[in-house]
Design a protein around this motif. Structure first.
Motif, PDB file in Angstrom:
ATOM      1  N   LEU A 148       0.820  -1.221   0.000  1.00 52.12           N
ATOM      2  CA  LEU A 148       0.000   0.000   0.000  1.00 52.12           C
ATOM      3  C   LEU A 148       0.851   1.267   0.000  1.00 52.12           C
ATOM      4  O   LEU A 148       0.691   2.109  -0.898  1.00 52.12           O
ATOM      5  N   PRO A 149       1.769   1.450   0.977  1.00 54.12           N
ATOM      6  CA  PRO A 149       2.531   2.707   0.969  1.00 54.12           C
ATOM      7  C   PRO A 149       3.421   2.869  -0.260  1.00 54.12           C
ATOM      8  O   PRO A 149       3.570   3.980  -0.773  1.00 54.12           O
ATOM      9  N   ASN A 150       3.993   1.772  -0.747  1.00 53.94           N
ATOM     10  CA  ASN A 150       4.884   1.880  -1.901  1.00 53.94           C
ATOM     11  C   ASN A 150       4.105   2.217  -3.174  1.00 53.94           C
ATOM     12  O   ASN A 150       4.552   3.023  -3.995  1.00 53.94           O
ATOM     13  N   LEU A 151       2.939   1.621  -3.347  1.00 52.77           N
ATOM     14  CA  LEU A 151       2.126   1.933  -4.520  1.00 52.77           C
ATOM     15  C   LEU A 151       1.549   3.342  -4.443  1.00 52.77           C
ATOM     16  O   LEU A 151       1.407   4.015  -5.467  1.00 52.77           O
ATOM     17  N   VAL A 152       1.229   3.792  -3.233  1.00 47.60           N
ATOM     18  CA  VAL A 152       0.780   5.187  -3.072  1.00 47.60           C
ATOM     19  C   VAL A 152       1.901   6.135  -3.485  1.00 47.60           C
ATOM     20  O   VAL A 152       1.681   7.095  -4.234  1.00 47.60           O
ATOM     21  N   SER A 153       3.109   5.861  -3.006  1.00 47.11           N
ATOM     22  CA  SER A 153       4.266   6.684  -3.358  1.00 47.11           C
ATOM     23  C   SER A 153       4.480   6.713  -4.866  1.00 47.11           C
ATOM     24  O   SER A 153       4.645   7.784  -5.470  1.00 47.11           O
ATOM     25  N   PHE A 154       4.455   5.537  -5.485  1.00 48.12           N
ATOM     26  CA  PHE A 154       4.678   5.453  -6.929  1.00 48.12           C
ATOM     27  C   PHE A 154       3.570   6.151  -7.719  1.00 48.12           C
ATOM     28  O   PHE A 154       3.839   6.888  -8.668  1.00 48.12           O
ATOM     29  N   ALA A 155       2.323   5.920  -7.322  1.00 46.02           N
ATOM     30  CA  ALA A 155       1.198   6.497  -8.064  1.00 46.02           C
ATOM     31  C   ALA A 155       1.218   8.019  -8.013  1.00 46.02           C
ATOM     32  O   ALA A 155       1.059   8.694  -9.043  1.00 46.02           O
ATOM     33  N   ILE A 156       1.428   8.580  -6.830  1.00 48.20           N
ATOM     34  CA  ILE A 156       1.452  10.044  -6.693  1.00 48.20           C
ATOM     35  C   ILE A 156       2.625  10.635  -7.462  1.00 48.20           C
ATOM     36  O   ILE A 156       2.490  11.643  -8.176  1.00 48.20           O
ATOM     37  N   ALA A 157       3.805  10.011  -7.340  1.00 47.48           N
ATOM     38  CA  ALA A 157       4.980  10.510  -8.065  1.00 47.48           C
ATOM     39  C   ALA A 157       4.750  10.465  -9.571  1.00 47.48           C
ATOM     40  O   ALA A 157       5.104  11.408 -10.299  1.00 47.48           O
ATOM     41  N   THR A 158       4.127   9.384 -10.056  1.00 50.36           N
ATOM     42  CA  THR A 158       3.881   9.243 -11.492  1.00 50.36           C
ATOM     43  C   THR A 158       2.875  10.281 -11.987  1.00 50.36           C
ATOM     44  O   THR A 158       3.053  10.869 -13.056  1.00 50.36           O
ATOM     45  N   ILE A 159       1.831  10.518 -11.211  1.00 48.24           N
ATOM     46  CA  ILE A 159       0.819  11.508 -11.599  1.00 48.24           C
ATOM     47  C   ILE A 159       1.437  12.897 -11.696  1.00 48.24           C
ATOM     48  O   ILE A 159       1.247  13.625 -12.679  1.00 48.24           O
ATOM     49  N   VAL A 160       2.203  13.270 -10.664  1.00 48.10           N
ATOM     50  CA  VAL A 160       2.821  14.603 -10.664  1.00 48.10           C
ATOM     51  C   VAL A 160       3.833  14.720 -11.797  1.00 48.10           C
ATOM     52  O   VAL A 160       3.899  15.740 -12.493  1.00 48.10           O
ATOM     53  N   MET A 161       4.623  13.667 -12.020  1.00 42.88           N
ATOM     54  CA  MET A 161       5.597  13.686 -13.110  1.00 42.88           C
ATOM     55  C   MET A 161       4.893  13.805 -14.454  1.00 42.88           C
ATOM     56  O   MET A 161       5.356  14.539 -15.352  1.00 42.88           O
ATOM     57  N   SER A 162       3.770  13.131 -14.627  1.00 39.27           N
ATOM     58  CA  SER A 162       3.021  13.193 -15.884  1.00 39.27           C
ATOM     59  C   SER A 162       2.476  14.592 -16.130  1.00 39.27           C
ATOM     60  O   SER A 162       2.564  15.121 -17.245  1.00 39.27           O
ATOM     61  N   VAL A 163       1.921  15.210 -15.089  1.00 36.55           N
ATOM     62  CA  VAL A 163       1.383  16.571 -15.225  1.00 36.55           C
ATOM     63  C   VAL A 163       2.494  17.544 -15.582  1.00 36.55           C
ATOM     64  O   VAL A 163       2.356  18.378 -16.492  1.00 36.55           O
ATOM     65  N   MET A 164       3.632  17.430 -14.886  1.00 32.49           N
ATOM     66  CA  MET A 164       4.757  18.324 -15.160  1.00 32.49           C
ATOM     67  C   MET A 164       5.275  18.125 -16.583  1.00 32.49           C
ATOM     68  O   MET A 164       5.593  19.090 -17.292  1.00 32.49           O
ATOM     69  N   GLY A 165       5.356  16.873 -17.026  1.00 31.29           N
ATOM     70  CA  GLY A 165       5.862  16.598 -18.357  1.00 31.29           C
ATOM     71  C   GLY A 165       4.966  17.134 -19.453  1.00 31.29           C
ATOM     72  O   GLY A 165       5.443  17.682 -20.458  1.00 31.29           O
ATOM     73  N   HIS A 166       3.662  17.015 -19.258  1.00 34.22           N
ATOM     74  CA  HIS A 166       2.729  17.489 -20.279  1.00 34.22           C
ATOM     75  C   HIS A 166       2.626  19.009 -20.299  1.00 34.22           C
ATOM     76  O   HIS A 166       2.301  19.605 -21.332  1.00 34.22           O
ATOM     77  N   ARG A 167       2.904  19.651 -19.172  1.00 32.01           N
ATOM     78  CA  ARG A 167       2.826  21.108 -19.111  1.00 32.01           C
ATOM     79  C   ARG A 167       4.138  21.774 -19.518  1.00 32.01           C
ATOM     80  O   ARG A 167       4.167  22.976 -19.775  1.00 32.01           O
ATOM     81  N   ALA A 168       5.213  20.997 -19.550  1.00 29.13           N
ATOM     82  CA  ALA A 168       6.516  21.566 -19.916  1.00 29.13           C
ATOM     83  C   ALA A 168       6.537  21.914 -21.400  1.00 29.13           C
ATOM     84  O   ALA A 168       5.837  21.290 -22.209  1.00 29.13           O
ATOM     85  N   PRO A 169       7.340  22.918 -21.786  1.00 25.33           N
ATOM     86  CA  PRO A 169       7.474  23.252 -23.214  1.00 25.33           C
ATOM     87  C   PRO A 169       7.928  22.034 -24.011  1.00 25.33           C
ATOM     88  O   PRO A 169       8.783  21.264 -23.562  1.00 25.33           O
ATOM     89  N   ALA A 170       7.347  21.854 -25.182  1.00 21.79           N
ATOM     90  CA  ALA A 170       7.669  20.690 -26.006  1.00 21.79           C
ATOM     91  C   ALA A 170       9.015  20.868 -26.689  1.00 21.79           C
ATOM     92  O   ALA A 170       9.447  21.980 -26.983  1.00 21.79           O
ATOM     93  N   GLY A 171       9.678  19.782 -26.942  1.00 16.16           N
ATOM     94  CA  GLY A 171      10.903  19.804 -27.717  1.00 16.16           C
ATOM     95  C   GLY A 171      10.575  19.572 -29.180  1.00 16.16           C
ATOM     96  O   GLY A 171       9.413  19.600 -29.596  1.00 16.16           O
ATOM     97  N   GLU A 172      11.598  19.340 -29.966  1.00 18.79           N
ATOM     98  CA  GLU A 172      11.387  19.096 -31.394  1.00 18.79           C
ATOM     99  C   GLU A 172      10.887  17.671 -31.605  1.00 18.79           C
ATOM    100  O   GLU A 172      11.461  16.720 -31.093  1.00 18.79           O
TER     101      GLU A 172
END
Length: 432
Positions: A182-206
């Motif tokens: 439970l705690p490890n999957l919570v950690s992974f899920a939250i980190a992945t969600i935040v990383m995904s949001v940051m990646g999609h909002r970041a300026p795109a490359g070529e």
């Protein structure tokens, strides 16, 4: 506070600062332990501790054999086949590359407990795909680090953090890993969600022509990396799936036995020609992996044990462990924060996690062993989080080099998913 405890605080603070300045972690921990036992009038204790840990079969066997198996997977290419199998469905879907990449890294880290080795297997496939899909290289590197370092290794029975909790509390490895789910999957899920949001909002490359990895995937090869984890989960004594085996090993089979059996299976499955040369290569790489584990992981555990012997000699362990045992909520908050901070400074997740387990859990386990296991798990997750946002962590250095970026630029991105993850884990632990 007695002068011994005051000395412990000063020595610990000096050790942390020395590690932050780049002095070797093992040298610092051993020297700090030697100073403390000398101050307590028990200068021989640190040498006795060093000798004791050299003979700890319950620690050295599982960790070294797990790393030996990881080296065998690498030399035979089984790790690469697993990565290709997992990544292939993601190649056509840009939106899936960040969460999918994190998941592939997490799953690969279950089989290969070295985060850098895991990144070396996943990175050459994931990073070009993300860059070709229009993600900036720094986002690709951060995705690689988050996936390969956020805690997949904690589901591997040979992981030092899990082995240390088992050695201290006496709980079987299977139930300990169950407690991490439970705690490890919570950690992974939250980190992945935040990383995904940051990646999609970041300026795109070529965006370039869609990269693809068309190398053939051998399914049997791809299934070998997670095999020891699956076997060890199925061979828990509580399941009693193989009664004759448990008549010989009532407490469960040894991790090292499973790793050896799986290595023999890899030897047979990957044999194509020149049997004698193949046997020599597999054998050599297995023991090279064991040697790497001893030099880079067991050595940290021994040095941490020497430091703990010093803290114990001056009474610091008794005071802190008593405080944590008396206030469970405080212990729940402090255990992951403490290990995360130490991992951030040192770049190692193993040393802070194992040191915390060896120092704090014995006293707590004497009162409530289940609570001790939970704290050990939280400490291990905290250490994974701290390592993932440390600019001196080996996995961060590797990922930064892969995309020709500075490590500090990578952790400027990974720190936000990691901070969100540790807050979520602590919250979940307090609520549930």
């Amino acid at each position: 506070m007695t002068w011994q405890l005051a000395l412990a605080v000063v020595v610990a603070a000096t050790a942390i600062e020395s590690i932050r300045r780049g002095l070797d972690v093992r040298f610092v921990l051993f020297t700090a332990g030697l100073l403390l036992v000398a101050a307590a009038g028990e200068w021989w204790a640190v040498f006795d501790t060093f000798q004791k840990y050299l003979g700890r079969a319950d620690i050295i066997g599982p960790i070294c054999s797990a790393m030996g198996y990881a080296w065998v997977l690498k030399i035979t290419g089984c790790d690469a086949h697993m990565v290709r199998l997992l990544m292939r469905p993601l190649q056509r879907y840009r939106w899936a590359l960040i969460p999918g990449g994190c998941t592939v890294g997490f799953l690969a880290n279950m089989a290969m407990t070295s985060q850098t080795a895991c990144a070396a297997a996943v990175g050459p496939v994931l990073v070009p795909l993300m860059i070709a899909a229009g993600y900036r290289p720094i986002i690709a590197a951060a995705t690689l680090v988050v996936g390969c370092s956020v805690g997949g290794n904690l589901f591997n029975p040979g992981e030092p953090d899990i082995v240390a909790i088992h050695a201290v509390t006496g709980w079987l490895v299977g139930p300990i890993i169950d407690s991490t789910v439970l705690p490890n999957l919570v950690s992974f899920a939250i980190a992945t969600i935040v990383m995904s949001v940051m990646g999609h909002r970041a300026p795109a490359g070529e965006t370039s022509a869609q990269a693809s990895d068309d190398a053939p995937v051998r399914l049997l090869y791809a299934l070998l990396p997670p095999l020891p984890v699956v076997l060890l989960m199925l061979l828990q004594p509580g399941l009693n799936l193989v009664p004759p085996l448990f008549s010989i090993y009532p407490s469960g089979v040894h991790v090292s036995m499973v790793m050896l059996v799986c290595t023999a299976l890899v030897l047979v499955v990957t044999w194509q020609h020149q049997w004698r040369s193949h046997v020599a290569t597999i054998t050599r790489e297995f023991f090279n992996g064991m040697g790497y584990a001893f030099a880079n992981v067991i050595s940290l555990i021994i040095a941490a044990g020497c430091f703990i012997a010093g803290l114990d000699a001056v009474g610091a362990i008794t005071v802190v462990a008593g405080a944590l045992a008396g206030v469970p909520a405080m212990a729940t908050v402090l255990s992951p924060m403490l290990t995360a901070g130490l991992a951030y400074v040192s770049g190692s997740g193993t040393a802070p996690s194992v040191a915390f387990t060896q120092a704090m859990l014995p006293g707590i386990a004497a009162v409530d062993v289940a609570h001790a296991v939970d704290l050990g798990v939280l400490g291990a997750i905290g250490a994974s989080v701290g390592r993932t946002m440390s600019p001196v962590a080996a996995v961060v250095l590797f990922a930064a080099t892969l995309v020709q970026a500075q490590p500090i630029d990578v952790v400027r991105i990974t720190r936000w998913p990691m901070l969100a993850a540790i807050v979520a884990v602590i919250t979940a632990a307090l609520v549930f």
